[in-house]
Design a protein around this motif. Structure first.
Motif, PDB file in Angstrom:
ATOM      1  N   UNK A   1      70.052  39.327  80.445  1.00 46.11           N
ATOM      2  CA  UNK A   1      69.442  40.339  81.333  1.00 46.11           C
ATOM      3  C   UNK A   1      68.221  40.981  80.677  1.00 46.11           C
ATOM      4  N   UNK A   2      68.371  41.352  79.402  1.00 49.25           N
ATOM      5  CA  UNK A   2      67.267  41.979  78.688  1.00 49.25           C
ATOM      6  C   UNK A   2      66.070  41.035  78.587  1.00 49.25           C
ATOM      7  N   UNK A   3      66.336  39.772  78.326  1.00 52.92           N
ATOM      8  CA  UNK A   3      65.253  38.781  78.237  1.00 52.92           C
ATOM      9  C   UNK A   3      64.578  38.580  79.588  1.00 52.92           C
ATOM     10  N   UNK A   4      65.369  38.535  80.654  1.00 50.02           N
ATOM     11  CA  UNK A   4      64.790  38.389  81.998  1.00 50.02           C
ATOM     12  C   UNK A   4      63.866  39.566  82.307  1.00 50.02           C
ATOM     13  N   UNK A   5      64.278  40.759  81.942  1.00 50.06           N
ATOM     14  CA  UNK A   5      63.489  41.967  82.213  1.00 50.06           C
ATOM     15  C   UNK A   5      62.172  41.965  81.440  1.00 50.06           C
ATOM     16  N   UNK A   6      62.145  41.281  80.295  1.00 48.86           N
ATOM     17  CA  UNK A   6      60.945  41.256  79.465  1.00 48.86           C
ATOM     18  C   UNK A   6      60.239  39.897  79.481  1.00 48.86           C
ATOM     19  N   UNK A   7      60.634  39.009  80.393  1.00 48.72           N
ATOM     20  CA  UNK A   7      60.012  37.680  80.547  1.00 48.72           C
ATOM     21  C   UNK A   7      60.012  36.881  79.245  1.00 48.72           C
ATOM     22  N   UNK A   8      61.145  36.900  78.559  1.00 51.88           N
ATOM     23  CA  UNK A   8      61.306  36.113  77.336  1.00 51.88           C
ATOM     24  C   UNK A   8      62.174  34.901  77.641  1.00 51.88           C
ATOM     25  N   UNK A   9      61.845  33.774  77.036  1.00 49.15           N
ATOM     26  CA  UNK A   9      62.656  32.578  77.214  1.00 49.15           C
ATOM     27  C   UNK A   9      63.996  32.775  76.508  1.00 49.15           C
ATOM     28  N   UNK A  10      65.079  32.437  77.203  1.00 49.47           N
ATOM     29  CA  UNK A  10      66.408  32.664  76.648  1.00 49.47           C
ATOM     30  C   UNK A  10      67.322  31.474  76.900  1.00 49.47           C
ATOM     31  N   UNK A  11      68.194  31.236  75.926  1.00 49.68           N
ATOM     32  CA  UNK A  11      69.237  30.224  76.035  1.00 49.68           C
ATOM     33  C   UNK A  11      70.546  30.896  75.658  1.00 49.68           C
ATOM     34  N   UNK A  12      71.492  30.911  76.584  1.00 50.14           N
ATOM     35  CA  UNK A  12      72.829  31.400  76.276  1.00 50.14           C
ATOM     36  C   UNK A  12      73.674  30.149  76.041  1.00 50.14           C
ATOM     37  N   UNK A  13      74.074  29.961  74.795  1.00 47.14           N
ATOM     38  CA  UNK A  13      74.754  28.735  74.387  1.00 47.14           C
ATOM     39  C   UNK A  13      75.939  28.419  75.282  1.00 47.14           C
ATOM     40  N   UNK A  14      76.008  27.167  75.706  1.00 47.04           N
ATOM     41  CA  UNK A  14      77.117  26.655  76.516  1.00 47.04           C
ATOM     42  C   UNK A  14      77.293  27.396  77.837  1.00 47.04           C
ATOM     43  N   UNK A  15      76.200  27.902  78.398  1.00 46.42           N
ATOM     44  CA  UNK A  15      76.263  28.616  79.667  1.00 46.42           C
ATOM     45  C   UNK A  15      74.981  28.329  80.471  1.00 46.42           C
ATOM     46  N   UNK A  16      74.852  27.112  81.023  1.00 45.57           N
ATOM     47  CA  UNK A  16      73.617  26.675  81.680  1.00 45.57           C
ATOM     48  C   UNK A  16      73.009  27.634  82.712  1.00 45.57           C
ATOM     49  N   UNK A  17      73.804  28.355  83.526  1.00 48.56           N
ATOM     50  CA  UNK A  17      73.144  29.261  84.480  1.00 48.56           C
ATOM     51  C   UNK A  17      72.320  30.358  83.806  1.00 48.56           C
TER      52      UNK A  17
END
Length: 193
Positions: free
Chosen positions: A96-112
């Motif tokens: 959520x924090x990354x989405x709010x700041x337009x940062x690329x994010x990968x949550x391991x083992x959680x494709x959505x």
């Protein structure tokens, strides 16, 4: 028909700041493959604990270990973020924090909750092949990586360097140079009878 719509890119990670949230086995694995592919990567890891192997691995690169729980302030100046904790709420907060700041994010083992996947990578000198299964099967990517490590010849880098020198000697416009190089290199993929 299901299809992989990901756009592959090769990032100059030495020019970017990477944050890994977590200090367990998955965080260590992400750090290992990041440093294997880009030894000059600048990485910060935030976790209240780090495995001893992670601490040793961090010493081999430009890695800063921060003994703390995740806080949004750790995103400041970061370009790429990987969340690897075993606490789903923390990982979702990172996303959520990354989405709010337009940062690329990968949550391991959680494709959505991923803007990108860290696929299988084969490196032979200047040649690098990245493999993606669209987040569906990391094991398949691993097996394909092992296959390509075996079939791509060790001296492929010599070929690349020689072709680069040859390319500099070719006369003509861009289209003529591409045609010449295509003709010269088509033997690379010619099927053996």
């Amino acid at each position: 028909m299901d299809r992989n719509n990901l756009y592959p890119i090769f990032l100059k990670v030495k020019n970017l700041e990477v944050l890994i949230v977590g200090g367990g086995y998955v965080a260590e694995e992400k750090l290992h493959f990041l440093l294997k592919s880009s030894p000059d990567a600048k990485v910060t890891m935030v976790s209240p604990m780090f495995r001893s192997d992670t601490i040793a691995l961090a010493k081999t690169g430009e890695v800063t270990l921060v003994d703390d729980v995740y806080k949004k302030e750790y995103l400041k100046g970061k370009h790429i973020v990987v969340a690897t904790t075993d606490i789903p709420e923390v990982n979702i907060n990172v996303w959520r924090d990354c989405r709010a700041e337009a940062k690329l994010v990968n949550v391991a083992d959680n494709p959505p909750y991923c803007d990108f996947y860290m696929g299988g990578i084969v490196t032979k000198g200047n040649v690098k092949v990245a493999i993606s299964t669209n987040g569906k099967s990391p094991t398949t990517a691993k097996r394909l990586r092992q296959y390509f490590e075996e079939v791509i010849p060790e001296n492929i880098d010599d070929l690349v360097k020689n072709l680069n020198e040859y390319r500099k000697t070719i006369q003509g416009d861009f289209e003529e140079k591409v045609t010449t190089l295509n003709e010269f290199t088509k033997g690379l993929i010619a099927k053996k009878e």
